[in-house]
Design a protein around this motif. Structure first.
Motif, PDB file in Angstrom:
ATOM      1  N   ALA A   1      17.745 -13.675 -59.965  1.00 30.44           N
ATOM      2  CA  ALA A   1      18.382 -12.891 -58.901  1.00 30.44           C
ATOM      3  C   ALA A   1      17.567 -11.630 -58.626  1.00 30.44           C
ATOM      4  N   LYS A   2      17.133 -10.959 -59.681  1.00 30.92           N
ATOM      5  CA  LYS A   2      16.334  -9.732 -59.522  1.00 30.92           C
ATOM      6  C   LYS A   2      15.010 -10.033 -58.828  1.00 30.92           C
TER       7      LYS A   2
ATOM      8  N   LYS B   1      14.299 -12.411 -56.798  1.00 32.57           N
ATOM      9  CA  LYS B   1      14.479 -12.786 -55.400  1.00 32.57           C
ATOM     10  C   LYS B   1      15.158 -11.695 -54.571  1.00 32.57           C
TER      11      LYS B   1
ATOM     12  N   VAL C   1      18.247 -10.740 -54.872  1.00 29.89           N
ATOM     13  CA  VAL C   1      19.610 -11.193 -54.589  1.00 29.89           C
ATOM     14  C   VAL C   1      20.584 -10.385 -55.432  1.00 29.89           C
ATOM     15  N   SER C   2      21.656  -9.966 -54.814  1.00 23.95           N
ATOM     16  CA  SER C   2      22.683  -9.217 -55.536  1.00 23.95           C
ATOM     17  C   SER C   2      23.571 -10.187 -56.308  1.00 23.95           C
ATOM     18  N   LEU C   3      23.534 -10.074 -57.610  1.00 25.04           N
ATOM     19  CA  LEU C   3      24.418 -10.859 -58.462  1.00 25.04           C
ATOM     20  C   LEU C   3      25.425  -9.853 -59.026  1.00 25.04           C
TER      21      LEU C   3
ATOM     22  N   THR D   1      30.094 -10.588 -45.638  1.00 21.90           N
ATOM     23  CA  THR D   1      29.681 -11.973 -45.877  1.00 21.90           C
ATOM     24  C   THR D   1      30.094 -12.874 -44.714  1.00 21.90           C
TER      25      THR D   1
END
Length: 174
Positions: A33-34, A36, A38-40, A90
């Motif tokens: 995630a980090k 890319k 992307v917020s996880l 979203t």
């Protein structure tokens, strides 16, 4: 599930349920995630109890400060606010699993708050897909199941379908 991610990051989890065999997977998902961007999102605060029971002693604590012997059983208020805010931006939500131990009324409140938020954004055109028996029970209990885009009691099967796995039965022919 969240406590496995916390433990993988080295945070204390007390007596919370952790899947030790999934620690490596959690670590790799956090890294991916980090990588890319992307917020996880993980909860920042949780409700902990000294035992798994409706009459347990409970307290709200930072997710990184779960006391020894206490178990995390739900998300807490700051996490509800953060998730609700994130849901505002979203287009599609796939919800599989309640936010806490939904079976015990004491820990169902935050799951119910998220169900209400999903109903609100569904009314604004967001696609809301509810998968899994407990998640379905939550939206039904709150009385908002009828506004969700899609509901399936087959939570695990829904996720496998999204993964692209071939499923037996009528879905193969659909």
């Amino acid at each position: 599930m969240i406590f496995t991610f916390y433990k993988a990051q080295g945070s204390p989890v007390g007596a919370s349920l952790v899947e030790d065999d999934k620690l490596e997977l959690a670590t790799s998902l956090l890294a991916k995630a980090k990588e890319k961007g992307v917020s996880l999102m993980l909860p920042t605060d949780v409700v902990v109890a000294d035992k798994f029971a409706p009459e347990a002693n409970c307290q709200f604590v930072a997710a990184s400060a779960i006391p020894d012997g206490w178990m995390g059983l739900d998300i807490a208020l700051d996490s509800v606010a953060a998730f609700s805010s994130a849901l505002e931006t979203t287009q599609t939500v796939i919800w599989n699993g309640p936010m806490g131990v939904f079976e015990l009324e004491t820990y169902a409140v935050r799951t119910e708050a998220i169900a209400k938020k999903l109903a609100e954004i569904s009314g604004k055109g967001v696609t809301t897909i509810i998968g899994g028996g407990d998640s379905v029970a939550a939206v039904e209990k709150v009385g908002v199941a009828n506004v969700m885009s899609h509901i399936s009691t087959g939570g695990g099967a829904s996720l496998e379908l999204l993964e692209g796995k071939e499923l037996p039965g009528a879905l193969d022919e659909a």
